[in-house]
Scaffold this active site. Structure first.
Site, PDB file in Angstrom:
ATOM      1  N   PRO A 251      -5.254 -58.120 -38.798  1.00 44.05           N
ATOM      2  CA  PRO A 251      -3.959 -57.789 -38.198  1.00 44.05           C
ATOM      3  C   PRO A 251      -3.160 -59.024 -37.791  1.00 44.05           C
ATOM      4  O   PRO A 251      -1.940 -58.933 -37.599  1.00 44.05           O
ATOM      5  CB  PRO A 251      -4.322 -56.932 -36.976  1.00 44.05           C
ATOM      6  CG  PRO A 251      -5.785 -57.045 -36.801  1.00 44.05           C
ATOM      7  CD  PRO A 251      -6.374 -57.525 -38.085  1.00 44.05           C
TER       8      PRO A 251
ATOM      9  N   ASP B 168      12.566 -48.337 -57.277  1.00 38.55           N
ATOM     10  CA  ASP B 168      11.877 -48.041 -56.023  1.00 38.55           C
ATOM     11  C   ASP B 168      12.618 -48.604 -54.825  1.00 38.55           C
ATOM     12  O   ASP B 168      13.329 -49.599 -54.936  1.00 38.55           O
ATOM     13  CB  ASP B 168      10.472 -48.678 -56.019  1.00 38.55           C
ATOM     14  CG  ASP B 168       9.475 -47.878 -56.828  1.00 38.55           C
ATOM     15  OD1 ASP B 168       9.783 -46.730 -57.169  1.00 38.55           O
ATOM     16  OD2 ASP B 168       8.397 -48.424 -57.104  1.00 38.55           O
TER      17      ASP B 168
ATOM     18  N   ARG C 111       0.502 -50.798 -59.213  1.00 37.05           N
ATOM     19  CA  ARG C 111       1.623 -50.070 -59.825  1.00 37.05           C
ATOM     20  C   ARG C 111       2.692 -51.004 -60.373  1.00 37.05           C
ATOM     21  O   ARG C 111       3.545 -50.581 -61.148  1.00 37.05           O
ATOM     22  CB  ARG C 111       2.205 -49.048 -58.858  1.00 37.05           C
ATOM     23  CG  ARG C 111       2.828 -49.628 -57.614  1.00 37.05           C
ATOM     24  CD  ARG C 111       3.020 -48.555 -56.556  1.00 37.05           C
ATOM     25  NE  ARG C 111       3.774 -47.421 -57.057  1.00 37.05           N
ATOM     26  CZ  ARG C 111       5.086 -47.445 -57.330  1.00 37.05           C
ATOM     27  NH1 ARG C 111       5.771 -48.545 -57.141  1.00 37.05           N
ATOM     28  NH2 ARG C 111       5.692 -46.378 -57.767  1.00 37.05           N
TER      29      ARG C 111
ATOM     30  N   GLU D 291     -14.832 -57.142 -34.334  1.00 36.19           N
ATOM     31  CA  GLU D 291     -13.721 -57.860 -33.708  1.00 36.19           C
ATOM     32  C   GLU D 291     -13.015 -58.795 -34.677  1.00 36.19           C
ATOM     33  O   GLU D 291     -11.910 -59.232 -34.446  1.00 36.19           O
ATOM     34  CB  GLU D 291     -14.205 -58.656 -32.491  1.00 36.19           C
ATOM     35  CG  GLU D 291     -14.332 -57.823 -31.238  1.00 36.19           C
ATOM     36  CD  GLU D 291     -13.097 -56.964 -30.960  1.00 36.19           C
ATOM     37  OE1 GLU D 291     -12.034 -57.549 -30.693  1.00 36.19           O
ATOM     38  OE2 GLU D 291     -13.194 -55.730 -31.025  1.00 36.19           O
TER      39      GLU D 291
HETATM   40 CL1  6GU Z   1      -5.335 -56.204 -42.711  1.00 36.97          CL
HETATM   41  N1  6GU Z   1      -6.713 -55.184 -40.716  1.00 36.97           N
HETATM   42  C1  6GU Z   1      -6.848 -54.486 -39.575  1.00 36.97           C
HETATM   43  N2  6GU Z   1      -8.064 -54.351 -39.031  1.00 36.97           N
HETATM   44  N3  6GU Z   1      -5.826 -53.929 -38.940  1.00 36.97           N
HETATM   45  C2  6GU Z   1      -4.626 -54.072 -39.520  1.00 36.97           C
HETATM   46  C3  6GU Z   1      -4.425 -54.775 -40.703  1.00 36.97           C
HETATM   47  C4  6GU Z   1      -5.514 -55.338 -41.292  1.00 36.97           C
HETATM   48  N4  6GU Z   1      -3.107 -54.744 -41.004  1.00 36.97           N
HETATM   49  C5  6GU Z   1      -2.540 -54.038 -40.034  1.00 36.97           C
HETATM   50  N5  6GU Z   1      -3.441 -53.636 -39.133  1.00 36.97           N
END
Ligand code: 6GU
Length: 225
Positions: free
Chosen positions: A89, A169, A154, A116
């Site tokens: 994230p 798109d 795609r 984690e």
């Molecule tokens: Cl790539 N991993 C995780 N665990 N949460 C996320 C993410 C990735 N992208 C957005 N939220």
């Protein structure tokens, strides 16, 4: 194209990869998607792949050794070492432009973490790029890997049939897509806009452009800047 996915949960991928455009692209051999289970590379007898964080704190951290061994195992299967992506994230945000950039590669190696996160030396030692699919936290990188695979595959030449088109798109021209209608002409008192029934291609094109702009203004004004 070859896409490797390194994960603790390879079974999660069966369904998203087994239908529709992504399935067809594999059947046509436009992409070879190879799943590896990081746990197969654990050296200890309990197949342990995670451990407590140094310095204390909640959660568990994915250990270096099984991940490095798993990466090195897939890299030796092909002369192209691939573009190594850590799903987290905290990474750079995935968008249509990055999808196109990935689709131009011959090989991607996607690494999905859990717990984690990853031991930082995985990123440093493999020179990986960190990628996120949006500003929210998922339980693991697997769903993010599936989203990326779908968006990338795609775009591969030949992946879409004549009935599909990537050029129109949403996002492909920086705007959201215009609304679509199909039969019948009237459904529960809701009528198809007259211009779409007019047969006038110039008028239809203008209407669609104007609708695209209007929708983008309403839903995603940030895209217009
Ligand atoms: Cl790539 N991993 C995780 N665990 N949460 C996320 C993410 C990735 N992208 C957005 N939220």
């Amino acid at each position: 194209m070859r896409i490797d996915v390194l994960t603790l949960f390879p079974d999660m991928f069966a369904s998203p990869l087994g239908f529709s455009i992504v399935k067809r692209a594999q059947d046509r051999q436009l992409v070879n998607i190879v799943l590896s289970n990081i746990r197969d590379f654990a050296k200890n007898s309990y197949k342990k792949v995670d451990d407590k964080p140094y310095g204390g704190g909640a959660g568990m951290v994915l250990m270096c050794q099984p991940v490095f061994d798993c990466i090195e195992n897939v890299q030796k299967q092909d002369e192209n070492p691939g573009r190594v992506i850590l799903l987290t994230p905290g990474g750079k945000k995935f968008d249509q432009k990055l999808a196109q950039d990935f689709a131009n590669e011959k090989r991607l190696i996607l690494i999905a973490g859990h717990y984690e996160g990853f031991d930082e030396r995985i990123r440093i030692g493999t020179n990986a790029e960190e990628v996120s699919i949006g500003d929210y936290v998922l339980s693991g990188g697997e769903l993010a890997a599936m989203v990326i695979i779908d968006a990338v595959v795609r775009l591969l030449p030949g992946a879409l049939g004549d009935d599909d088109s990537a050029a129109c798109d949403s996002f492909s021209d920086g705007l959201l897509e215009y609304p679509h209608y199909t039969r019948p002409e009237v459904f529960r008192d809701m009528k198809v806009p007259d211009v779409l029934l007019s047969g006038n291609h110039k008028d239809i094109e203008n209407w669609r452009k104007q609708q695209s702009l209007e929708k983008t203004k309403q839903q995603r004004p940030d895209l217009l800047k």
